[in-house]
Design an enzyme around this catalytic site. Structure first.
Site, PDB file in Angstrom:
ATOM      1  N   GLU B  51       0.812  -1.211   0.000  1.00  0.00           N
ATOM      2  CA  GLU B  51       0.000   0.000   0.000  1.00  0.00           C
ATOM      3  C   GLU B  51       0.849   1.266   0.000  1.00  0.00           C
ATOM      4  O   GLU B  51       0.470   2.287  -0.566  1.00  0.00           O
ATOM      5  CB  GLU B  51      -0.957   0.006   1.198  1.00  0.00           C
ATOM      6  CG  GLU B  51      -2.104  -1.002   1.096  1.00  0.00           C
ATOM      7  CD  GLU B  51      -1.740  -2.381   1.627  1.00  0.00           C
ATOM      8  OE1 GLU B  51      -0.544  -2.629   1.903  1.00  0.00           O
ATOM      9  OE2 GLU B  51      -2.645  -3.218   1.772  1.00  0.00           O
ATOM     10  N   PHE B 113     -11.738  -7.089  13.659  1.00  0.00           N
ATOM     11  CA  PHE B 113     -10.690  -7.579  12.762  1.00  0.00           C
ATOM     12  C   PHE B 113     -10.317  -6.497  11.749  1.00  0.00           C
ATOM     13  O   PHE B 113     -11.178  -5.905  11.121  1.00  0.00           O
ATOM     14  CB  PHE B 113     -11.169  -8.845  12.040  1.00  0.00           C
ATOM     15  CG  PHE B 113     -10.170  -9.359  11.032  1.00  0.00           C
ATOM     16  CD1 PHE B 113      -8.941  -9.855  11.447  1.00  0.00           C
ATOM     17  CD2 PHE B 113     -10.444  -9.310   9.672  1.00  0.00           C
ATOM     18  CE1 PHE B 113      -8.005 -10.300  10.518  1.00  0.00           C
ATOM     19  CE2 PHE B 113      -9.517  -9.760   8.740  1.00  0.00           C
ATOM     20  CZ  PHE B 113      -8.298 -10.253   9.164  1.00  0.00           C
ATOM     21  N   GLN B 114      -9.031  -6.256  11.599  1.00  0.00           N
ATOM     22  CA  GLN B 114      -8.499  -5.233  10.701  1.00  0.00           C
ATOM     23  C   GLN B 114      -9.131  -3.858  10.956  1.00  0.00           C
ATOM     24  O   GLN B 114      -9.393  -3.102  10.028  1.00  0.00           O
ATOM     25  CB  GLN B 114      -8.659  -5.658   9.232  1.00  0.00           C
ATOM     26  CG  GLN B 114      -7.761  -6.839   8.887  1.00  0.00           C
ATOM     27  CD  GLN B 114      -7.616  -7.091   7.390  1.00  0.00           C
ATOM     28  OE1 GLN B 114      -8.522  -6.810   6.624  1.00  0.00           O
ATOM     29  NE2 GLN B 114      -6.480  -7.635   6.986  1.00  0.00           N
ATOM     30  N   LYS B 163     -17.669  -0.351   5.753  1.00  0.00           N
ATOM     31  CA  LYS B 163     -18.145  -1.377   4.826  1.00  0.00           C
ATOM     32  C   LYS B 163     -19.666  -1.334   4.636  1.00  0.00           C
ATOM     33  O   LYS B 163     -20.162  -1.434   3.521  1.00  0.00           O
ATOM     34  CB  LYS B 163     -17.710  -2.754   5.340  1.00  0.00           C
ATOM     35  CG  LYS B 163     -18.166  -3.859   4.428  1.00  0.00           C
ATOM     36  CD  LYS B 163     -17.292  -5.081   4.483  1.00  0.00           C
ATOM     37  CE  LYS B 163     -17.742  -6.015   3.373  1.00  0.00           C
ATOM     38  NZ  LYS B 163     -16.859  -7.130   3.153  1.00  0.00           N
ATOM     39  N   MET B 473      24.178   7.599   2.340  1.00  0.00           N
ATOM     40  CA  MET B 473      24.196   8.849   3.107  1.00  0.00           C
ATOM     41  C   MET B 473      24.556   8.575   4.566  1.00  0.00           C
ATOM     42  O   MET B 473      25.237   9.361   5.217  1.00  0.00           O
ATOM     43  CB  MET B 473      22.840   9.558   2.995  1.00  0.00           C
ATOM     44  CG  MET B 473      22.863  11.003   3.448  1.00  0.00           C
ATOM     45  SD  MET B 473      24.091  12.006   2.572  1.00  0.00           S
ATOM     46  CE  MET B 473      23.144  12.583   1.172  1.00  0.00           C
TER      47      MET B 473
END
Lengths: 164, 558
Positions: B51, B113-114, B163, B473
């Site tokens: 993502e 969940f999630q 949802k 760096m």
């Protein structure tokens, strides 16, 4: 110079707005001394009154950052001395009714009796502070203070105004 | 005209109404309904493999095109992965709309969940966060999100859609316009402030213009050139301002900052007045800010009122639309006496520029030559993106951006892994242009799985890896600032990058020397397939000039 500043923030009356505003102060590690929220006369708007300790530049920067939030309609920032400020104190106590009456009289507070013994006082924040101190000689069951709310004085100085 | 449709269908239709061509994302449990509706749409979906990359792709698309980029992720881990990309867009004021799925309303706040507090964690890094709680709210939220993202000081906006709101059906109206109380993005500059600025510029002996990301986004470049030519004064840029004016212009001196050009850093420190245009005077640009602003007047043209006096207290801010304010400034100055070509300041600019413009500091350095070669081969309006670290700094110093939106880098957040997915997004926006990601091996490893997207979606870009097997760096700082005490900067046995590319179905080659590089770069461009060019460089190569943190721009190490 660091001093107490009052921010009058007119906002959309919806969830999450107070979080966004306080988060701006939190990010720069400023402690909020007091915050009060109440509805304005306009439907869908409320006003948040926040007191912090800050210098001129910090206050200016905060005012502009808060105004930048989309749910904020107006920000007025004024040093506390440019405001007429008041605070409300309520305390539920156990103790001598008469002694409390005496104390109440001294401050111009009111003793309420509705099954419990309650003292109610609205006044100068410094007086509220003193009264709270004196109340410690009673058995305090519960004490609640609103934090200050205020209006800007007509002849108030160093007032910043953003928005509208 | 209302129609009886689901929230997800309303979301897709609202995106279509905003003329969205492409969405970068990954589906998940909480966005299945949205994706189902997307199947009936002509909007293209580009499947990312992480993502974070989806957000960088949308960001790269936005920066290359000037349009709003759209990305999507599911709830919970999808949203938290996406966050780095959105924060990157926020710090660089890039217009991105992020759509996240959320668990059903009844489950929000219950550790379902999630489930994560997406609005809560995004709030500090977006211009605004919407969470529609009914399907009917969706069209307004989408329209408002695009409006907010693309106006004023641009930036990302979140729409977090539960949802059940996606599933719910309702009679849904689509507004043609939205009014958002409390949001007034257009600010007209104050004529008095512009006049005051003009007066100060005329009085100054050694003025310099500094353009930033705002100058790129607003397209104010031509007006800046007019201003510079009228006064015969130099134009420096920030990292984000590269390309605002063509860097091959005779008055352009390149970027200032920690890795600014020697002459730009020297000139801005010698100047007596800085005309900042669309800049925010960030720490990496000004370095020691007290030294930077000492003995000079700072004029600050910007669209965002909160930038005024944020970093430099005694500046003169001119807040408002840059095209308008710079136009006003030009016409004010025209009324007064302009500079002559022979001013001592112009001579100084010319002298420094001539001496330092093509100078490469350090011995046996390869990277600057590689970057210069890329510039030589690419067309002026081809696009370069960068990763973060040494490769970025070399690109900053040695790649001359000749047009706005052709140099795309994570300036504010400095997100490693940005360049490759951003290149993919930029390529989608400008398919007829060559897009090259200037990468280090460390950064490329962070999002190299975007090779899968690049290959399977047919979005060919060229990745040039300056491969020194170290976090360059970090190693440079450990060498110079931490007395050669190296720790955790060696990447040891880095992967065989050409083989890695081939494993994904892309092309890859390890080149030997500059000529070889040029040959394969040209071949990569011609091949129109995703191409990884692995360029071995020494782990000891430093980026110079280098201004260590806390020092002033005068204290360059070369």
């Amino acid at each position: 110079m660091k001093k107490e500043r009052v921010f009058f923030i007119t906002v959309a009356d919806k969830p999450g707005v107070l979080f966004k505003i306080t988060n701006i102060f939190r990010r720069r590690n400023f402690n909020i001394e007091s915050v009060t929220v109440g509805k304005t006369l306009v439907k869908g708007e409320s006003q948040i009154v926040i007191v912090i300790n800050a210098d001129d530049e910090e206050a200016d920067s905060f005012a502009r950052m808060v105004k930048k939030l989309i749910d904020v309609y107006e920000v007025i920032e004024a040093p506390k001395e440019s405001c007429y400020a008041q605070e409300l104190l309520l305390a539920k106590l156990d103790g001598e009714h008469e002694e409390l009456e005496k104390l109440a009289k001294k401050y111009g507070a009111e003793v309420v009796e509705n099954g419990s013994l309650i003292i109610k006082y609205a006044g100068e924040p410094s007086n509220v502070e003193m009264l709270a101190e004196e109340l410690t000689r009673f058995k305090i069951i519960h004490i609640s203070r609103t934090g200050i709310t205020a209006v800007v004085k007509e002849d108030g100085k160093d007032i910043l105004r953003f928005g509208r | 005209m209302a129609s009886y449709i689901s929230g997800a269908q309303a979301l897709v239709r609202a995106l279509e109404k905003e003329k969205v061509e492409v969405i970068f994302g990954i589906p998940g449990g909480a966005t299945l309904t949205f994706y189902d509706a997307l199947k009936d749409s002509s909007i293209r979906h580009v499947l990312a493999r992480h993502e974070q990359s989806a957000a960088h792709m949308a960001d790269g698309y936005a920066r290359a095109s000037g349009k709003v980029g759209v990305c999507t992720a599911t709830s919970g881990p999808g949203a938290t992965n996406l966050l780095t990309g959105i924060a990157t867009a926020y710090l660089d004021s890039s217009p991105v709309v992020a759509i996240t799925g959320q668990v059903a309303k009844d489950y929000i706040g219950k550790d379902a969940f999630q489930e994560i507090d997406t609005v809560g964690i995004y709030t500090p890094v977006v211009k605004y966060a919407f969470q529609p709680l009914s399907a009917a709210e969706i069209p307004f939220d989408v329209k408002a999100a695009f409006y907010i993202a693309s106006t004023g000081r641009q930036g990302p906006v979140l729409i977090d859609v539960p949802k059940d709101v996606q599933i719910e059906k309702a009679e849904i109206d689509f507004p043609e316009k939205v009014e958002i109380k409390g949001y007034r993005p257009y600010i007209s500059p104050h004529p008095e402030a512009v006049r005051e600025a003009a007066k100060l510029i005329i009085q100054a002996q050694k003025p310099i213009i500094l353009v930033g990301g705002g100058a790129v986004k607003s397209g104010v470049g031509p007006k800046v050139v007019e201003l510079a030519e009228m006064l015969m004064i130099p134009v420096a840029s920030t990292l984000m301002g590269k390309g605002a004016i063509p860097e091959n212009h005779f008055l352009a001196v390149g970027p200032i900052g920690m890795h600014g050009t020697y002459h730009a850093n020297t000139l801005i420190m010698e100047s007596d007045l800085v005309i900042g245009i669309g800049v925010r005077f960030s720490d990496r640009t000004t370095m020691d800010i007290k030294e930077f602003s000492k003995d000079k007047i700072i004029l600050h043209f910007d669209i965002d009122p909160t930038e005024a006096r944020k970093n430099i207290l005694n500046e003169l801010p001119v807040i408002g639309d840059l095209n308008e304010s710079v136009s006003m400034l030009v016409s004010e100055i025209r009324k007064m006496m302009p500079y002559t070509k022979d001013s001592p300041w112009y001579k100084r600019v010319k002298e420094l520029k001539e001496y330092y413009e093509d100078k490469i500091f350090g011995e046996n350095v390869m990277s600057p030559l590689v970057i210069k070669k890329i510039r030589e081969v690419l067309h002026p309006d081809d696009i370069v993106t960068t990763e973060v670290g040494q490769a970025q700094a070399w690109a900053e110093l040695f790649y001359k951006a000749l047009a706005p939106r052709t140099f795309i880098t994570s300036g504010g957040l400095g997100t490693m892994g940005f360049g490759f997915p951003a290149a993919i997004g930029a390529k989608v926006a400008k398919f007829d242009k060559t897009v090259v990601d200037i990468a280090g091996d460390g950064s490329f490893l962070m999002t190299s799985n975007s090779l899968a997207t690049s290959v399977s979606e047919g979005i060919p870009v060229v990745v040039v890896i300056l491969n020194n097997s170290v976090l360059g760096m970090i190693a440079q700082w450990q060498r110079i600032v931490y007395n050669n005490r190296y720790i955790a900067s060696s990447l040891g046995e880095t992967p065989n990058f050409p083989a890695l590319a081939k494993a994904y179905g892309a092309e890859g080659v390890r080149v030997n020397g500059l000529e070889d590089f040029e040959k394969y770069l040209k071949e990569a461009i011609k091949s129109e397939v995703t191409y990884v060019i692995d360029v071995p460089i020494s782990p000891e190569e430093n980026v110079f000039p280098f201004v260590p943190a806390g020092k002033s721009l005068k204290e360059m190490i070369v």
